[in-house]
Design a protein around this motif. Structure first.
Motif, mmCIF file in Angstrom:
data_model
loop_
_atom_site.group_PDB
_atom_site.id
_atom_site.type_symbol
_atom_site.label_atom_id
_atom_site.label_comp_id
_atom_site.label_asym_id
_atom_site.label_seq_id
_atom_site.Cartn_x
_atom_site.Cartn_y
_atom_site.Cartn_z
ATOM 1 N N PHE A 1 0.829 -1.206 0.000
ATOM 2 C CA PHE A 1 0.000 0.000 0.000
ATOM 3 C C PHE A 1 0.865 1.258 0.000
ATOM 4 C CE2 PHE A 1 -3.639 -2.326 2.400
ATOM 5 C CZ PHE A 1 -4.051 -2.929 1.223
ATOM 6 N N LEU B 1 -0.994 4.276 -1.763
ATOM 7 C CA LEU B 1 -2.399 4.100 -1.398
ATOM 8 C C LEU B 1 -2.563 4.343 0.101
ATOM 9 C CD1 LEU B 1 -3.060 0.869 -3.479
ATOM 10 C CD2 LEU B 1 -3.610 3.232 -4.094
ATOM 11 N N HIS B 2 -2.827 5.578 0.446
ATOM 12 C CA HIS B 2 -2.981 5.958 1.842
ATOM 13 C C HIS B 2 -4.427 5.777 2.264
ATOM 14 C CE1 HIS B 2 1.060 7.412 1.438
ATOM 15 N NE2 HIS B 2 0.680 8.105 0.374
ATOM 16 N N GLN B 3 -4.614 5.440 3.518
ATOM 17 C CA GLN B 3 -5.951 5.181 4.040
ATOM 18 C C GLN B 3 -6.825 6.420 3.918
ATOM 19 O OE1 GLN B 3 -6.998 2.125 5.379
ATOM 20 N NE2 GLN B 3 -9.020 3.046 5.271
ATOM 21 N N ASP C 1 -11.928 4.767 0.725
ATOM 22 C CA ASP C 1 -11.054 3.983 -0.136
ATOM 23 C C ASP C 1 -10.962 2.540 0.321
ATOM 24 O OD1 ASP C 1 -8.579 6.618 -0.595
ATOM 25 O OD2 ASP C 1 -10.510 6.256 -1.553
ATOM 26 N N ARG D 1 -8.259 0.183 -0.152
ATOM 27 C CA ARG D 1 -6.887 0.113 -0.650
ATOM 28 C C ARG D 1 -6.585 -1.226 -1.296
ATOM 29 N NH1 ARG D 1 -2.961 2.101 3.934
ATOM 30 N NH2 ARG D 1 -4.138 0.589 5.118
ATOM 31 N N ARG D 2 -7.212 -2.266 -0.835
ATOM 32 C CA ARG D 2 -6.990 -3.592 -1.418
ATOM 33 C C ARG D 2 -7.430 -3.607 -2.885
ATOM 34 N NH1 ARG D 2 -5.732 -7.717 2.082
ATOM 35 N NH2 ARG D 2 -5.953 -9.749 1.135
ATOM 36 N N ALA E 1 -5.088 -1.418 -4.956
ATOM 37 C CA ALA E 1 -3.807 -2.099 -5.184
ATOM 38 C C ALA E 1 -3.949 -3.120 -6.308
ATOM 39 C CB ALA E 1 -3.323 -2.773 -3.907
#
Length: 185
Positions: free
Chosen positions: A161, A166-168, A172, A174-175, A178
């Motif tokens: 991440f 890909l920041h929280q 979002d 993130r998975r 990604a």
């Protein structure tokens, strides 16, 4: 040509040609008039094949002509037109909806340096974790598949991440982001 659209100069009497051949550099300025004409033709008469001739390998122009998975288009270097059979075959191919790109242009496109991808920054193990993640597997399934502990998998996932930027965020996933990055890469 569609309702109400006649081939220029035809006064509605004649059907458009199957293919048109233009030179990239045409009067009055000898810059990109041919490429501009090709773009207009493709927009107004999408069924007409357009073959563009150029004196030099200009991959950007070739890409512009065929971008978006276009059909019925071609880009040849002028030195190829000395072989009349090759020229006739190229015109025939674009006229029947095919795509023709000069081998010299293809060689330059393949040989050019690829733009940096964030995937390039991943370690082999991080790439393996992301590959299993792309299959829709949970962290537990990644543990089992790669014989890693849950804490190790969590660390690799966090690292993926971070390296992919890909920041929280509140909305979002993130998975999913990604995996999308992985699939595009």
């Amino acid at each position: 040509t569609g309702p109400g659209r006649a081939w220029p100069g035809s006064a509605g009497r004649a059907a458009p040609p199957e293919a048109v051949v233009v030179d990239i550099r045409m009067p009055p300025t000898h810059t990109t008039e041919g490429l501009d004409a090709a773009a207009r033709l493709r927009e107004e008469f999408p069924d007409v094949g357009v073959l563009v001739l150029s004196a030099h390998v200009e991959p950007a122009y070739a890409l512009e002509l065929v971008e978006g998975g276009t059909h019925a288009a071609g880009y040849l270097l002028k030195d190829r037109v000395t072989d009349i059979e090759e020229l006739v075959e190229a015109v025939r191919r674009v006229g029947t909806g095919g795509l023709v790109i000069d081998p010299g242009v293809v060689a330059q496109l393949v040989g050019r340096a690829r733009a940096h991808s964030p995937l390039d920054d991943l370690s082999d193990r991080e790439r393996e974790v992301l590959t299993v993640m792309a299959e829709g597997r949970s962290n537990q399934a990644i543990c089992q598949r790669l014989f890693l502990s849950p804490k190790t998998v969590e660390a690799y996932v966090r690292s993926v991440f971070t390296k992919l930027g890909l920041h929280q965020g509140p909305d979002d996933n993130r998975r999913v982001l990604a995996v999308l990055t992985f699939l595009r890469g």
